[in-house]
Each structure stands twice: as structure tokens, then as C-alpha cells.
Design an enzyme around this catalytic site. Structure first.
Site, PDB file in Angstrom:
ATOM      1  N   HIS A   1      -9.654   2.325  -0.275  1.00  0.00           N
ATOM      2  CA  HIS A   1      -8.276   2.338  -0.078  1.00  0.00           C
ATOM      3  C   HIS A   1      -7.780   1.787  -1.326  1.00  0.00           C
ATOM      4  CE1 HIS A   1      -4.279   1.605   0.874  1.00  0.00           C
ATOM      5  NE2 HIS A   1      -4.297   0.781   2.015  1.00  0.00           N
TER       6      HIS A   1
ATOM      7  N   GLU B   1      -0.884   4.958  13.761  1.00  0.00           N
ATOM      8  CA  GLU B   1      -0.822   6.163  13.231  1.00  0.00           C
ATOM      9  C   GLU B   1      -0.687   7.338  13.865  1.00  0.00           C
ATOM     10  OE1 GLU B   1      -2.760   6.643   9.262  1.00  0.00           O
ATOM     11  OE2 GLU B   1      -1.350   8.345   8.766  1.00  0.00           O
TER      12      GLU B   1
ATOM     13  N   THR C   1       2.308  -7.941   8.926  1.00  0.00           N
ATOM     14  CA  THR C   1       1.089  -7.237   8.375  1.00  0.00           C
ATOM     15  C   THR C   1       0.729  -6.187   9.712  1.00  0.00           C
ATOM     16  OG1 THR C   1      -0.466  -8.731   9.428  1.00  0.00           O
ATOM     17  CG2 THR C   1      -0.065  -9.005   6.910  1.00  0.00           C
TER      18      THR C   1
ATOM     19  N   CYS D   1       0.828  -1.220   0.093  1.00  0.00           N
ATOM     20  CA  CYS D   1       0.003  -0.025   0.143  1.00  0.00           C
ATOM     21  C   CYS D   1       0.979   1.332  -0.250  1.00  0.00           C
ATOM     22  CB  CYS D   1      -0.887  -0.005   1.134  1.00  0.00           C
ATOM     23  SG  CYS D   1      -2.185  -1.555   1.239  1.00  0.00           S
TER      24      CYS D   1
ATOM     25  N   THR E   1      -8.664   0.753   9.960  1.00  0.00           N
ATOM     26  CA  THR E   1      -8.741  -0.228  10.571  1.00  0.00           C
ATOM     27  C   THR E   1      -8.074  -0.058  11.977  1.00  0.00           C
ATOM     28  OG1 THR E   1      -6.188  -0.592  10.191  1.00  0.00           O
ATOM     29  CG2 THR E   1      -7.786  -2.125   8.703  1.00  0.00           C
TER      30      THR E   1
ATOM     31  N   HIS F   1      -2.543   8.000   6.347  1.00  0.00           N
ATOM     32  CA  HIS F   1      -2.649   6.918   5.902  1.00  0.00           C
ATOM     33  C   HIS F   1      -4.317   6.509   6.024  1.00  0.00           C
ATOM     34  CE1 HIS F   1      -2.009   2.858   4.033  1.00  0.00           C
ATOM     35  NE2 HIS F   1      -1.915   2.259   4.854  1.00  0.00           N
TER      36      HIS F   1
ATOM     37  N   PHE G   1       1.663  -3.290   4.054  1.00  0.00           N
ATOM     38  CA  PHE G   1       2.302  -4.786   4.444  1.00  0.00           C
ATOM     39  C   PHE G   1       3.711  -4.759   4.068  1.00  0.00           C
ATOM     40  CE2 PHE G   1      -1.806  -7.563   4.101  1.00  0.00           C
ATOM     41  CZ  PHE G   1      -2.350  -6.807   4.803  1.00  0.00           C
TER      42      PHE G   1
ATOM     43  N   LYS H   1      -9.499   8.326   2.887  1.00  0.00           N
ATOM     44  CA  LYS H   1      -9.824   6.889   2.452  1.00  0.00           C
ATOM     45  C   LYS H   1     -11.430   6.502   2.666  1.00  0.00           C
ATOM     46  CE  LYS H   1      -5.504   4.680   2.146  1.00  0.00           C
ATOM     47  NZ  LYS H   1      -4.399   5.877   2.399  1.00  0.00           N
TER      48      LYS H   1
END
Lengths: 91, 729
Positions: free
Chosen positions: B310, B286, B242, B146, B279, B275, B368, B305
Site C-alpha cells: 500500500h 468495501e 480512521t 490514502c 485490513t 482499495h 483516513f 495491494k
């Protein structure tokens, strides 16, 4: 029905070791020990892999964090979780 | 100190859910309305059927032989960014999906014709752009999940500063596909009601698609400038495959590096485009990283997003366009999708589109593998301000040579020593690497979930580092792989298809991303260094070498560069003609530890160039490249030319080989794939072996070793886009 419980636990232990490529054998996994953070080296990715396997093979979903905590407390707990949801969903 | 060359943005292109162009994206940001719905580009079954995605509308042509969706999305945004202007000198594209959507349909239909898979490779997206737009220079493909597009933009900026290009089209493209949709679903990262970044009840991301491009120039017409790339920063978490580092350590490092690169204090940033996937873990990590970098005085910030979805490898470019709109329009975009802010995050995102003066923006992209990339974008210089001396990059010059401090390779014969010995005896080293050679690269618990490619890469990295005698992790890490982790891709799709699109494997999804092996290497070495994965077909290794060469030209002190392929019995022959060459079909690769040329003894390696075949001349790309190089490098200084002739070249190779022999005469030309094997990363192996050959004084790539009196070998790749690398001592 203790015998039936044992069968499912043995089956789950085998599938878990196989699916996750664990560096141990199924008979060495303590059915009463916590699955996560207890020497097996199982992490969040492994539990997601198990979630998919359990839904595919047993038709039982583990889709919340709370359900995960309950189901992955030990192999015995996982077997109990599967049994309980299967009987609840059968007619 | 001479100020370094500046990088200006002179064109923008974007396409994503809800916006087919930059004008529409601008409108969408002013009046945010999201258009999430279940996917229609592929069928869904069971519980997953109701999950919303961010699909681009009006792109639903699914002719069986059509160009894949990613390629079409990319071309539309690229053409918008170019606005009918002249062709750029180079392209740097980030993508993770390539033609996989088309591949999924072909695999499910049981197609065994390689023709059906000719657009599978990630590199085919950028190459299609290059052909359509007439681009002759380097055409790079970056795949760092990403963060791909943000990394692509940072590579393009370095390429411009080096003087190797003056006009570069940089961005990213990804289409929806079953691999990412079901992969993220099984990781329980997809929000059933759509992404709500920073919300107290946030439940995941919304998988999207699209493309974004910036046209970047080093010396543009003043009036064409819409913004400036002030700085870029990369890092790797080296924490988990991840999950982000819970404290956001890697993310904070990338932000700080970008600010430092821009020469700006955090207080100079007016807006942060997060970003912000939505999630639980990303947003928490972040938020911590933001507070580490900015302290208590936070700039305006939001994630877009929740509006665009995304778009994975395209996200960094689409959000760079959003950031530039913020600057040019004086608009703070809203954090769409959030109802109740998560107080625990202690961020105060912009709730509604708000007018404000915006001069500098930080745009975050994390992926990731722990791959983080941040961009700092600034407003165009004022009309009356002079662009200082130093703005103009130096005339095209060779990149500096790098000293090979350690090397490793893996072939069917084993490691470097065994491979060398077999070659000296005139034997072939083609074939697949035996498992026993590389399977003990790392502790059993570390590699238990890893399949062939990451294990090969770990073994190569460990061995090369060991050979260099260095114990500290490298300051840069670049990997190349044309086809990525194919066993993981095959296993994921097979399980998915077998269960009627119901079940697959989260583990295989994580493993299937092209940068997963590099993430594992970083994890094993504890390397928080900038981390690139180049996936550019047969020239993946050369592009990984270019990435580290550009960074070392700007002062980075050490690098690990490597490339490898892992043969997969079902997929490899469908994707790469090299894998259908019988006894020549091979896998493996090589790794080099590189240091600046400090005068110490040892071999040197230098990236010389990449050139695409022009439609206007009869010569192939390799001949054109040699002709171009001859102006700067006396071609008669080489003892031998080691030539990679991919099986994919077919009969075209014969004609070009004849012309090359003429151009390079009297230097002997050795086509080494007959001896080293056919696979896309074999040029890495050839480079590692050449580094030994120049020290030993003989190149064993033919019947008998060729003496190297001048200790200089030119390595050429014969392809639609040819590359040249030299090795000397």
C-alpha cells in the site's frame, strides 16, 4: 492480596484518564464497570492507545481481539490480566 | 447541452515495490511475485523488526544532504510519464509523507538547522518537480491520506475542463518512513505475513511506497492517447477518524458519484481495482459498498495491494496505471496474496492474471479521515471515431466569483470582530491565538483527543457556518494547511525516539495526517461532501479555494473553504522561517462559506491565478503573474493590493517588491504580514478581512485604513509560486 490489586487499579485509572484525556477523574471510574461502551466514551482508538501504554509500562502485550475482550472487560479485569501475564513471564 | 471537455491520458509513470517502471509493472502484473521484506531505509528494533514492508529497491542513497526519498521517487515516475515531452502546464500531486523520512533522521540527530528541514514540507515534492521539469503554472499539493493521488487526478481533470491548463501531470508519491510504519503497526493494521486482501485470515496491510503519474491532456494528438478519464467521484464518510463506515456508505457514495460523472451504468464497468488494503475492516466495508453499487451482477475485481503493498498517497496513481494496463493489455490483474477467499464478503476476486476485454475500470481509493475518491477510466477512443465538439475546453477564462455568505478568522486578538477592531485602531494582530478563544468549539467529549490544529479548524468552521446563517452541511469542504498537525507529529516522533523505536501513540499518528482536521470538521458537521486538504506551503488557502472554485464552476451549490496553522514550539521554527520572526510569529487562520454569485448583496471572492517563477526571466513570480493577469483583468480597477510576503522570501522579496510597485502603480501595495502576523495560512485571514473591508469601504492593513472607493482588493502572494485572489463587492 487485595491491597496490591487496589494499587494497580488506582494507577491504571489515573493513567487511563490522563492518556485518553477523559472528561472525568480517576476516582470516579468504577473498577468493575466495562471499559468500552459504558459511559466513558472509550472507542477502538482509545483501546489501542491503552494497549501501547500497557506494553510500554508493564511489558504485557494485548495483541489479539480475544485478549482485548478479556483485558478491557473492566479496570479490575485489566489489572488481573497484567498481573497474570507478568507472573507467567517472570522466571 | 454542450458536451463537457474530455480528459485524456497520454503518458504513464510508475514505481513501486517490484517495479521500477510501467514496463516492469506490466510484467509484474502478468507474473505476480511480491517482494515484501523488513525495511532497510530505517532501522527497526524489537518485535517490529520482522514486519514486512513493500520497499522500492535500488533507491537506497542516504547521503545526509540528499533530496528526500519521496522527492526522488516522484521525479523518476514523473519523468517516465513525460517521456521527454514538453513541460506540462500544471502539476497536481498527492502526498502525505513529503520529506518526513529525512526529517526523522535530522530530528533524532538533534539538528537545529532549518537547512536540514528545507524539504520537509509536503509542497516541496511538487515544487521540486516543477523546478526540475520547468513547470510554470499551478503546482498543487493534495493531502487526503490514502486517497491523495486519486483526489489529485480528479482535481487535475477539473483544472483541464476549466481551460486553466491543457497538459497536467497528476499523481502521487510517498516514501516509507518511521511515522507511517510505526503508526500503522501500533494501530495493529500491519499484517505480520504480508497483506492478503479479501482472505478469510487477512490480518492487515503492508505499508509500501512509490510514485505514480498520469500525463493528462484536454486536446492531445490522437495517436498519443492511451486512455481517458471518464469520471471521478469523491465523498467523506463523516463517520470516524480512521475506521471506514461499517456499511461502506461513504465508499458507495464516491463510487456512485464517479459512475454518474462518467455517465455510465454500473453494468458498463468491466473491472474494479479495489482499495483492498487487507485490513479486516476496510475489506468488509468495501465489499458491502461494492454490493450496494453493483447489486448481484459484480464485475471482475481484485486488489493489487497484496502485490505492490500500500503506497499510501501514491496508491491511487499507481492503481490508475494498473487500471490503464488492464484496459490496454486486456488483462484482469490477480488478487495476489489471498489464499482462501473470505466467503462472508461474497466477492469473487480474480485469482490469476486473466486475459479479457476491458473497456472501463473503476479504481477505488479510501483514506483516513473518511476521504474517499474513485476514478472511472476508459479505453482510448477508436482511431476513426471523431472527438465530438465540446472536447476542446474553452479558452482560458476567469473562474466564476463566489459570494461570501459567512466568514470567520482567528488571530492573537480573537475572532473576526476583535481582529477587525484592533486593525482599525492601527494595532497589530500578530501572535498566537489564545486557547480560550477556540477551545470551546465542540463538545468536550468530541475534542478530548484533539490538539491545536483540529481545534482551530473546528472553531473556524463552526463560526463561519453560524455567520452564514446556514444549518445544512456544505456541499464541498476544502481545507488548507502548510504544516499540518505539528503537535501530533512532534509528540508521535518524540515518544518513538524516547523508547528506541518501540512505542509511540496511535492517537498521535491518526492526528498527525494533514487531512485529520478536515475529517474532524466533516464529522462535526455531518458533511459527506467531497473533502480536499491542500498542503502547499504559503498558498495552501489559495489552492483550497481553487479546488472549490473548480467544483462550483461545474455546478456545486455551496462550499466551506478554510485554512489554518497551529504553531508548535519545537518544529515550527525548524520548518518555516515565518515561525522564527519573534513577535511576528503567529498562527490561526480563517474560514469562508461560499455560494454561487446569485446577485445577492455581499462580498465576492475569486481565484485569479497561480504562476511559478521561470528560470528564463529576471522578474519574480508575482510580477510575472500580474503581467499575465493584466491581459484579462484591468489591474487599475483595484483600490489596493494586499500582499503576503512570507519570511521565507528573505532578501529576494525587496527586489520584487520594488518591481511590483512599478507594475501596479498607482495602486497602493500593502504588505500585510507585518500587521496580521507571519504564518503560512495568513492569506486566508487576509481574505476574510478583505471580504469585510470591501463592504465597510476601508482596508485596515496599514497605519491608517485605505479607503476602498471601487470596493475591490487584489490579494497577492509573493513566493516562488505566486497566487492572486480578488475580493470585491
Amino acid at each position: 492480596m487485595p491491597e496490591q490489586t487496589d494499587c494497580l487499579v488506582v494507577e491504571l485509572a489515573r493513567k487511563m484518564v490522563e492518556t485518553l484525556g477523559l472528561d472525568t477523574t480517576a476516582d470516579l471510574v468504577d473498577p468493575a464497570a466495562p471499559l468500552i461502551g459504558a459511559g466513558l466514551g472509550i472507542d477502538s482508538i482509545d483501546t489501542l492507545e491503552l494497549v501501547v501504554m500497557i506494553e510500554k509500562d508493564y511489558g504485557v502485550k494485548i495483541d489479539t481481539r480475544a485478549a482485548g475482550v478479556e483485558a478491557f472487560a473492566s479496570l479490575n479485569a485489566l489489572a488481573a490480566y497484567i498481573r497474570q501475564r507478568r507472573s507467567a513471564s517472570s522466571p | 447541452m454542450i458536451p463537457r471537455p474530455r480528459v485524456f491520458v497520454t503518458g504513464l509513470g510508475a514505481i513501486c515495490a517490484g517495479a521500477g517502471s510501467v514496463v516492469e509493472l506490466r510484467r509484474l502484473l502478468l507474473a505476480p511475485k511480491r517482494s515484501f521484506q523488513p525495511p532497510t531505509v530505517f532501522s527497526t528494533a524489537g518485535a517490529s523488526a520482522a514486519l514486512p514492508v513493500a520497499q522500492v529497491s535500488g533507491f537506497d542513497v542516504t547521503l545526509p544532504d540528499a533530496l528526500p526519498r519521496t522527492h526522488r521517487l516522484a521525479l523518476q515516475a514523473a519523468q517516465e510519464a513525460l517521456a521527454a515531452g514538453p513541460a506540462p502546464d500544471a502539476i497536481v500531486l498527492g502526498t502525505t509523507t513529503g520529506g518526513i523520512l529525512t526529517t526523522e533522521f535530522a530530528l533524532q540527530a538533534g539538528s537545529t538547522s532549518p537547512h536540514a528541514y528545507r524539504f520537509h514540507g509536503l509542497h516541496t515534492v511538487a515544487e521540486h518537480l516543477a523546478t526540475s521539469l520547468g513547470v510554470r503554472g499551478p503546482v498543487l499539493t493534495i493531502s487526503t491520506a490514502c486517497s491523495s493521488a486519486a483526489v489529485a487526478i480528479s482535481v487535475a481533470a477539473a483544472l483541464l475542463r476549466s481551460g486553466h491548463a491543457r497538459r497536467v501531470l497528476a499523481g502521487g508519491a510517498d516514501s516509507l518512513c518511521r511515522l507511517t510504519f510505526h503508526g500503522f503497526r501500533e494501530l495493529q493494521l500491519v499484517a505480520p505475513q504480508g497483506s492478503a486482501p479479501l482472505d478469510a485470515q487477512r490480518a492487515g496491510m503492508t505499508v509500501g511506497e512509490g510514485a505514480g503519474f498520469l500525463l493528462l491532456e484536454s486536446a492531445p494528438n490522437r495517436r498519443a492517447i492511451v486512455a481517458e478519464i471518464l469520471g471521478t467521484g469523491m465523498s467523506c464518510d463523516a463517520y470516524h477518524a480512521t475506521s471506514p463506515h461499517p456499511e461502506g456508505t461513504g465508499a458507495a457514495l464516491a463510487m456512485r458519484r464517479a459512475l454518474q460523472d462518467a455517465g455510465l451504468d454500473p453494468s458498463a464497468i468491466d473491472y474494479v481495482n479495489l482499495h483492498g488494503t487487507g485490513t479486516v475492516d476496510n475489506d468488509a466495508a468495501e465489499a458491502r459498498a461494492i454490493k450496494q453499487v453493483f447489486g448481484s451482477r459484480l464485475p471482475a475485481l481484485s486488489s493489487t495491494k497484496g502485490l505492490t503493498g500500500h503506497a499510501l498517497a501514491a496508491a491511487g496513481a499507481i492503481e490508475a496505471v494498473v487500471s490503464i494496463i488492464a484496459i490496454s493489455d486486456g488483462l484482469l490483474p490477480a488478487n495476489t496474496g489471498m489464499q482462501v477467499v473470505d466467503e462472508k464478503l461474497e466477492l469473487h476476486p480474480v485469482r490469476e492474471p486473466t486475459r479479457a476485454q476491458v473497456d472501463s475500470v473503476l479504481s477505488n481509493s479510501f483514506g483516513f479521515g473518511g476521504n474517499n475518491a474513485c476514478l472511472v477510466l476508459g479505453k482510448a477512443p477508436a482511431e476513426q471515431a471523431s472527438i465530438e465538439v465540446g472536447t476542446s475546453p474553452p479558452p482560458t477564462d476567469l473562474l466564476p466569483p463566489l459570494r461570501v455568505a459567512g466568514a470567520a478568522c482567528l488571530t492573537a486578538r480573537g475572532a473576526l470582530a476583535e481582529t477587525w477592531k484592533a486593525l482599525l485602531a492601527g494595532e497589530s494582530v500578530a501572535g498566537f491565538v489564545p486557547d480560550a478563544v477556540f477551545s470551546k468549539a465542540a463538545p468536550a467529549a468530541f475534542i478530548r483527543r484533539l490538539k491545536r490544529l483540529p481545534r482551530l479548524m473546528l472553531a473556524l468552521a463552526q463560526t463561519a457556518l453560524h455567520a452564514s446563517g446556514r444549518t445544512s452541511p456544505p456541499d464541498l469542504l476544502a481545507t488548507g494547511t502548510a504544516w499540518g498537525p505539528l503537535a501530533e507529529t512532534q509528540d508521535f516522533l518524540r515518544k518513538l525516539f524516547e523508547t528506541g523505536d518501540q512505542f509511540s501513540s496511535p492517537m498521535d499518528f491518526i492526528g498527525s495526517v494533514h487531512n485529520a482536521p478536515a475529517g474532524q470538521v466533516a464529522l462535526l458537521l455531518g458533511a459527506q461532501a467531497p473533502n480536499w486538504t491542500c498542503s502547499s506551503g504559503d498558498r495552501s488557502f489559495e489552492q483550497a479555494l481553487l479546488c472549490v472554485s473548480l467544483a462550483m464552476a461545474e455546478g456545486a451549490p455551496s462550499a466551506l473553504v478554510m485554512a489554518a496553522e497551529a504553531h508548535q514550539a519545537h518544529l515550527s521554527p525548524l520548518f518555516d522561517p515565518a515561525a522564527a520572526t519573534g513577535p511576528l510569529a503567529s498562527d490561526g487562520g480563517a474560514a469562508l462559506v461560499l455560494l454561487p454569485d446569485d446577485g445577492a448583496p455581499g462580498a465576492r471572492v475569486r481565484w485569479l491565478g497561480e504562476n511559478g517563477k521561470g528560470e528564463d526571466c529576471g522578474d519574480g513570480a508575482a510580477v510575472a503573474l500580474c503581467t499575465q493577469l493584466a491581459a484579462r483583468v484591468p489591474l487599475d480597477c483595484y483600490d489596493a493590493v494586499a500582499l503576503s510576503v512570507p519570511a521565507a522570501m528573505g532578501a529576494d522579496a525587496d527586489r520584487e517588491l520594488l518591481r511590483l510597485a512599478e507594475v501596479l502603480h498607482p495602486c497602493p501595495v500593502l504588505a500585510y504580514r507585518d500587521r496580521l502576523g507571519q504564518h503560512a495560512s495568513v492569506s486566508a485571514t487576509a481574505t476574510a478581512l478583505a471580504a469585510r473591508a470591501v463592504l465597510e469601504g476601508a482596508l485596515p492593513f496599514g497605519q491608517a485604513p485605505i479607503p476602498l472607493r471601487r470596493k475591490r482588493v487584489l490579494l497577492l502572494l509573493l513566493a516562488r509560486h505566486a497566487t492572486a485572489v480578488e475580493v470585491f463587492a
